[in-house]
Design a protein around this motif. Structure first.
Motif, PDB file in Angstrom:
ATOM      1  N   ALA A   1       0.839  -1.206   0.000  1.00 29.49           N
ATOM      2  CA  ALA A   1       0.000   0.000   0.000  1.00 29.49           C
ATOM      3  C   ALA A   1       0.868   1.249   0.000  1.00 29.49           C
ATOM      4  O   ALA A   1       2.034   1.218   0.404  1.00 29.49           O
ATOM      5  CB  ALA A   1      -0.919   0.008   1.222  1.00 29.49           C
ATOM      6  N   ILE A   2       0.254   2.336  -0.463  1.00 27.86           N
ATOM      7  CA  ILE A   2       0.870   3.664  -0.410  1.00 27.86           C
ATOM      8  C   ILE A   2      -0.026   4.548   0.444  1.00 27.86           C
ATOM      9  O   ILE A   2      -1.230   4.665   0.177  1.00 27.86           O
ATOM     10  CB  ILE A   2       1.003   4.282  -1.817  1.00 27.86           C
ATOM     11  CG1 ILE A   2       1.832   3.382  -2.736  1.00 27.86           C
ATOM     12  CG2 ILE A   2       1.616   5.679  -1.735  1.00 27.86           C
ATOM     13  CD1 ILE A   2       1.730   3.777  -4.205  1.00 27.86           C
ATOM     14  N   ASP A   3       0.541   5.145   1.473  1.00 26.74           N
ATOM     15  CA  ASP A   3      -0.184   6.140   2.269  1.00 26.74           C
ATOM     16  C   ASP A   3       0.282   7.510   1.795  1.00 26.74           C
ATOM     17  O   ASP A   3       1.353   7.991   2.168  1.00 26.74           O
ATOM     18  CB  ASP A   3       0.118   5.944   3.756  1.00 26.74           C
ATOM     19  CG  ASP A   3      -0.717   6.871   4.647  1.00 26.74           C
ATOM     20  OD1 ASP A   3      -1.094   7.969   4.178  1.00 26.74           O
ATOM     21  OD2 ASP A   3      -0.975   6.493   5.804  1.00 26.74           O
ATOM     22  N   ARG A   4      -0.542   8.130   0.949  1.00 29.20           N
ATOM     23  CA  ARG A   4      -0.134   9.390   0.337  1.00 29.20           C
ATOM     24  C   ARG A   4      -0.110  10.532   1.341  1.00 29.20           C
ATOM     25  O   ARG A   4       0.688  11.469   1.198  1.00 29.20           O
ATOM     26  CB  ARG A   4      -1.073   9.719  -0.824  1.00 29.20           C
ATOM     27  CG  ARG A   4      -0.912   8.757  -2.007  1.00 29.20           C
ATOM     28  CD  ARG A   4      -2.058   8.879  -2.999  1.00 29.20           C
ATOM     29  NE  ARG A   4      -2.243  10.254  -3.442  1.00 29.20           N
ATOM     30  CZ  ARG A   4      -3.329  10.686  -4.081  1.00 29.20           C
ATOM     31  NH1 ARG A   4      -4.328   9.829  -4.333  1.00 29.20           N
ATOM     32  NH2 ARG A   4      -3.428  11.944  -4.468  1.00 29.20           N
ATOM     33  N   ASP A   5      -0.966  10.488   2.358  1.00 28.31           N
ATOM     34  CA  ASP A   5      -0.979  11.550   3.363  1.00 28.31           C
ATOM     35  C   ASP A   5       0.289  11.508   4.210  1.00 28.31           C
ATOM     36  O   ASP A   5       0.918  12.546   4.466  1.00 28.31           O
ATOM     37  CB  ASP A   5      -2.210  11.424   4.259  1.00 28.31           C
ATOM     38  CG  ASP A   5      -3.502  11.701   3.500  1.00 28.31           C
ATOM     39  OD1 ASP A   5      -3.460  12.494   2.539  1.00 28.31           O
ATOM     40  OD2 ASP A   5      -4.531  11.106   3.850  1.00 28.31           O
ATOM     41  N   ALA A   6       0.670  10.289   4.618  1.00 28.97           N
ATOM     42  CA  ALA A   6       1.873  10.141   5.442  1.00 28.97           C
ATOM     43  C   ALA A   6       3.134  10.062   4.597  1.00 28.97           C
ATOM     44  O   ALA A   6       4.242  10.133   5.139  1.00 28.97           O
ATOM     45  CB  ALA A   6       1.756   8.897   6.317  1.00 28.97           C
TER      46      ALA A   6
ATOM     47  N   VAL B   1       4.349   7.392   2.896  1.00 32.35           N
ATOM     48  CA  VAL B   1       5.097   6.168   3.159  1.00 32.35           C
ATOM     49  C   VAL B   1       4.535   5.069   2.269  1.00 32.35           C
ATOM     50  O   VAL B   1       3.364   5.116   1.861  1.00 32.35           O
ATOM     51  CB  VAL B   1       5.009   5.719   4.636  1.00 32.35           C
ATOM     52  CG1 VAL B   1       5.607   6.772   5.568  1.00 32.35           C
ATOM     53  CG2 VAL B   1       3.577   5.391   5.036  1.00 32.35           C
ATOM     54  N   VAL B   2       5.391   4.098   1.948  1.00 33.91           N
ATOM     55  CA  VAL B   2       4.930   2.862   1.327  1.00 33.91           C
ATOM     56  C   VAL B   2       4.999   1.771   2.380  1.00 33.91           C
ATOM     57  O   VAL B   2       5.933   1.737   3.197  1.00 33.91           O
ATOM     58  CB  VAL B   2       5.757   2.488   0.073  1.00 33.91           C
ATOM     59  CG1 VAL B   2       5.588   3.525  -1.012  1.00 33.91           C
ATOM     60  CG2 VAL B   2       7.221   2.293   0.409  1.00 33.91           C
ATOM     61  N   ARG B   3       3.991   0.921   2.374  1.00 30.28           N
ATOM     62  CA  ARG B   3       3.900  -0.157   3.359  1.00 30.28           C
ATOM     63  C   ARG B   3       4.224  -1.477   2.680  1.00 30.28           C
ATOM     64  O   ARG B   3       3.803  -1.736   1.553  1.00 30.28           O
ATOM     65  CB  ARG B   3       2.513  -0.202   3.989  1.00 30.28           C
ATOM     66  CG  ARG B   3       2.182   1.086   4.734  1.00 30.28           C
ATOM     67  CD  ARG B   3       1.125   0.911   5.806  1.00 30.28           C
ATOM     68  NE  ARG B   3       1.195   2.036   6.728  1.00 30.28           N
ATOM     69  CZ  ARG B   3       0.444   3.127   6.627  1.00 30.28           C
ATOM     70  NH1 ARG B   3      -0.445   3.221   5.661  1.00 30.28           N
ATOM     71  NH2 ARG B   3       0.579   4.113   7.489  1.00 30.28           N
ATOM     72  N   THR B   4       4.980  -2.311   3.355  1.00 37.39           N
ATOM     73  CA  THR B   4       5.408  -3.587   2.790  1.00 37.39           C
ATOM     74  C   THR B   4       4.721  -4.747   3.493  1.00 37.39           C
ATOM     75  O   THR B   4       4.191  -4.605   4.602  1.00 37.39           O
ATOM     76  CB  THR B   4       6.929  -3.761   2.917  1.00 37.39           C
ATOM     77  OG1 THR B   4       7.267  -4.008   4.285  1.00 37.39           O
ATOM     78  CG2 THR B   4       7.676  -2.529   2.406  1.00 37.39           C
ATOM     79  N   ALA B   5       4.765  -5.897   2.810  1.00 39.45           N
ATOM     80  CA  ALA B   5       4.163  -7.102   3.384  1.00 39.45           C
ATOM     81  C   ALA B   5       4.831  -7.496   4.693  1.00 39.45           C
ATOM     82  O   ALA B   5       4.220  -8.164   5.532  1.00 39.45           O
ATOM     83  CB  ALA B   5       4.254  -8.248   2.368  1.00 39.45           C
TER      84      ALA B   5
ATOM     85  N   VAL C   1      -1.369  -2.328 -11.901  1.00 39.68           N
ATOM     86  CA  VAL C   1      -1.790  -1.005 -11.432  1.00 39.68           C
ATOM     87  C   VAL C   1      -2.499  -1.047 -10.087  1.00 39.68           C
ATOM     88  O   VAL C   1      -2.953  -0.009  -9.603  1.00 39.68           O
ATOM     89  CB  VAL C   1      -2.697  -0.324 -12.480  1.00 39.68           C
ATOM     90  CG1 VAL C   1      -1.972  -0.156 -13.802  1.00 39.68           C
ATOM     91  CG2 VAL C   1      -4.003  -1.098 -12.662  1.00 39.68           C
ATOM     92  N   ALA C   2      -2.595  -2.225  -9.473  1.00 42.61           N
ATOM     93  CA  ALA C   2      -3.371  -2.340  -8.233  1.00 42.61           C
ATOM     94  C   ALA C   2      -2.829  -1.426  -7.142  1.00 42.61           C
ATOM     95  O   ALA C   2      -3.601  -0.811  -6.397  1.00 42.61           O
ATOM     96  CB  ALA C   2      -3.387  -3.789  -7.754  1.00 42.61           C
ATOM     97  N   LEU C   3      -1.521  -1.331  -7.025  1.00 44.00           N
ATOM     98  CA  LEU C   3      -0.920  -0.481  -5.997  1.00 44.00           C
ATOM     99  C   LEU C   3      -1.305   0.980  -6.224  1.00 44.00           C
ATOM    100  O   LEU C   3      -1.673   1.694  -5.285  1.00 44.00           O
ATOM    101  CB  LEU C   3       0.598  -0.652  -6.011  1.00 44.00           C
ATOM    102  CG  LEU C   3       1.383   0.010  -4.883  1.00 44.00           C
ATOM    103  CD1 LEU C   3       0.988  -0.575  -3.534  1.00 44.00           C
ATOM    104  CD2 LEU C   3       2.889  -0.154  -5.120  1.00 44.00           C
ATOM    105  N   ALA C   4      -1.229   1.416  -7.483  1.00 44.26           N
ATOM    106  CA  ALA C   4      -1.563   2.802  -7.819  1.00 44.26           C
ATOM    107  C   ALA C   4      -3.046   3.087  -7.620  1.00 44.26           C
ATOM    108  O   ALA C   4      -3.433   4.100  -7.025  1.00 44.26           O
ATOM    109  CB  ALA C   4      -1.155   3.102  -9.257  1.00 44.26           C
ATOM    110  N   SER C   5      -3.900   2.195  -8.120  1.00 50.44           N
ATOM    111  CA  SER C   5      -5.333   2.441  -7.991  1.00 50.44           C
ATOM    112  C   SER C   5      -5.768   2.365  -6.533  1.00 50.44           C
ATOM    113  O   SER C   5      -6.644   3.120  -6.098  1.00 50.44           O
ATOM    114  CB  SER C   5      -6.120   1.448  -8.850  1.00 50.44           C
ATOM    115  OG  SER C   5      -5.855   0.114  -8.456  1.00 50.44           O
ATOM    116  N   GLY C   6      -5.125   1.473  -5.768  1.00 52.27           N
ATOM    117  CA  GLY C   6      -5.444   1.381  -4.346  1.00 52.27           C
ATOM    118  C   GLY C   6      -5.098   2.643  -3.592  1.00 52.27           C
ATOM    119  O   GLY C   6      -5.682   2.935  -2.537  1.00 52.27           O
ATOM    120  N   ALA C   7      -4.149   3.404  -4.111  1.00 55.53           N
ATOM    121  CA  ALA C   7      -3.760   4.674  -3.490  1.00 55.53           C
ATOM    122  C   ALA C   7      -4.584   5.838  -4.005  1.00 55.53           C
ATOM    123  O   ALA C   7      -4.349   6.997  -3.623  1.00 55.53           O
ATOM    124  CB  ALA C   7      -2.276   4.940  -3.743  1.00 55.53           C
ATOM    125  N   GLY C   8      -5.537   5.549  -4.895  1.00 56.39           N
ATOM    126  CA  GLY C   8      -6.393   6.606  -5.415  1.00 56.39           C
ATOM    127  C   GLY C   8      -5.815   7.385  -6.573  1.00 56.39           C
ATOM    128  O   GLY C   8      -6.332   8.433  -6.950  1.00 56.39           O
TER     129      GLY C   8
END
Length: 395
Positions: free
Chosen positions: A81-86, A88-92, A236-243
């Protein structure tokens, strides 16, 4: 400034190389889901599959390069996941990796064969895939390749060169018909048949059994190895998941920026608003991975970037080497200079009388001239274009 690149392919590797080459000396992290360091993919269906390329030759950089350039290379790590507000990228693995600029270069995934038993077919995308196929294909192997596109034909040529008995199954009436049109598709069909490859065209696979491939008309093709080359899907799942804005790929500006100005995209996933073509285009080829990775890195550094490189790709099949520059509909007017039957020629695709794309087959050192013709946007005389006695620069 902290720069993070997600994706351990060629685009990501070229991006971090460019960041360092442009003088950036801050923190750079490259995160790769694969356990191998970044490598080039064209050899996977060509020299590496044939066994003519040394295994180490495919890697973009040595491990020492990453160490010497202070690139934090994290292999076997999946970003979830990508937390655009913070920012940061989150890893498994549960790590949060901060960024001030982020590049997504997550590539694409091969489409599985969507028929009963389709999971038995090899897919070709990774270094491991290439090694597995190479080990499975010998001179006594009966190989069925499903898909008559670039990957399918390259794999078929490599397998046939190794002495395997090869059949290619394609849904079109000709190989590459939807890319190159009828005349050039016929040329590739003739090439493969001349080298002993059987083509089963205008049909599709309905089932894969442990020993056979079943076609729509009931034909059963004996098969020791089945390889599917039926296209890829951009990751593109990572990008779309981040909005982020996505469609067929991640939508980016001519500077490779996404809908979030702190996040960029390059390589297979980048649907670029192309500065020369004046429309959005997404291309899944080696050259684009290199140059969008470099361009994105420069844009991340704040340099002015307007990506306008013409699409370019190449293939090697048997004794045929080819380069294609530009982009054109398959049904565009085709003008040929040279000898198609002898497979030594240049083909041009014309749109509104202008060269939109060119393909040089076993003719070398002309790609730049073809590009110049395209960029000129000049209306050309087809007779002069076809006349080999006239220099391309004079057309």
């Amino acid at each position: 400034m902290t720069y993070v690149v997600v994706g351990g392919g060629l685009a990501g590797a070229k991006a971090v190389e460019t960041l360092r080459g442009e003088g950036f000396d801050g923190p750079v992290t490259l995160i790769a889901a694969e356990t191998d360091r970044p490598y080039e993919r064209p050899p996977l269906s060509k020299g590496l599959l044939l066994g003519t390329d040394e295994p180490e030759s495919v890697f973009v950089h040595t491990q020492e390069w990453y160490d010497d350039h202070n690139v934090d290379l994290r292999l076997g790590v999946t970003v979830t996941a990508i937390d655009r507000d913070a920012r940061v990228v989150r890893t498994a693995g549960g790590d949060d990796i901060p960024y001030e600029r982020l590049l997504l270069a997550t590539g694409s995934s091969p489409r599985p064969l969507p028929v009963p038993g389709g999971e038995r077919a090899f897919l070709l995308r990774t270094l491991e895939d290439s090694h597995r196929i190479s080990a499975a294909v010998t001179a006594s192997t009966r190989v069925v390749v499903v898909g008559a596109g670039w990957i399918g034909l390259e794999v078929a040529a490599a397998a046939r060169t190794r002495g395997a008995e090869v059949t290619v199954v394609g849904t079109g009436a000709l190989p590459l018909q939807n890319v190159l049109g009828d005349e050039m598709g016929q040329m590739f069909a003739d090439l493969h048949r001349a080298h002993g490859t059987e083509l089963r065209l205008g049909t599709h696979v309905t089932e894969v059994t442990p020993t056979e491939v079943v076609l729509a008309d009931g034909t059963r093709l004996p098969a020791d190895v089945v390889i599917a080359g039926v296209g890829v899907t951009p990751n593109v799942a990572l990008a779309s998941g981040a909005g982020l804005a996505t469609d067929d790929g991640v939508l980016v500006s001519p500077s490779l920026a996404t809908s979030d100005p702190a996040i960029f995209a390059a390589g297979d996933i980048a649907a670029v608003e192309h500065a020369f073509l004046g429309r959005r285009i997404r291309v899944e080829h080696w050259d684009v991975a290199i140059h969008t990775g470099q361009a994105a890195a420069r844009a991340m550094l704040g340099q002015p970037v307007a990506y306008d490189r013409l699409p370019y790709f190449f293939t090697d099949q048997y004794d045929l080497g080819m380069e294609y520059t530009g982009v054109a509909p398959a049904d565009a007017e085709v003008v040929v200079r040279g000898d198609v039957a002898g497979r030594e020629f240049i083909a041009f695709w014309l749109v509104d009388g202008r060269v939109a794309a060119g393909m040089n087959v076993n003719v070398w050192d002309v790609a730049d001239q073809i590009g110049d013709l395209i960029r000129s946007r000049a209306v050309v005389d087809p007779k002069r274009l076809a006349d080999s006695s006239i220099e391309l620069s004079s057309v």
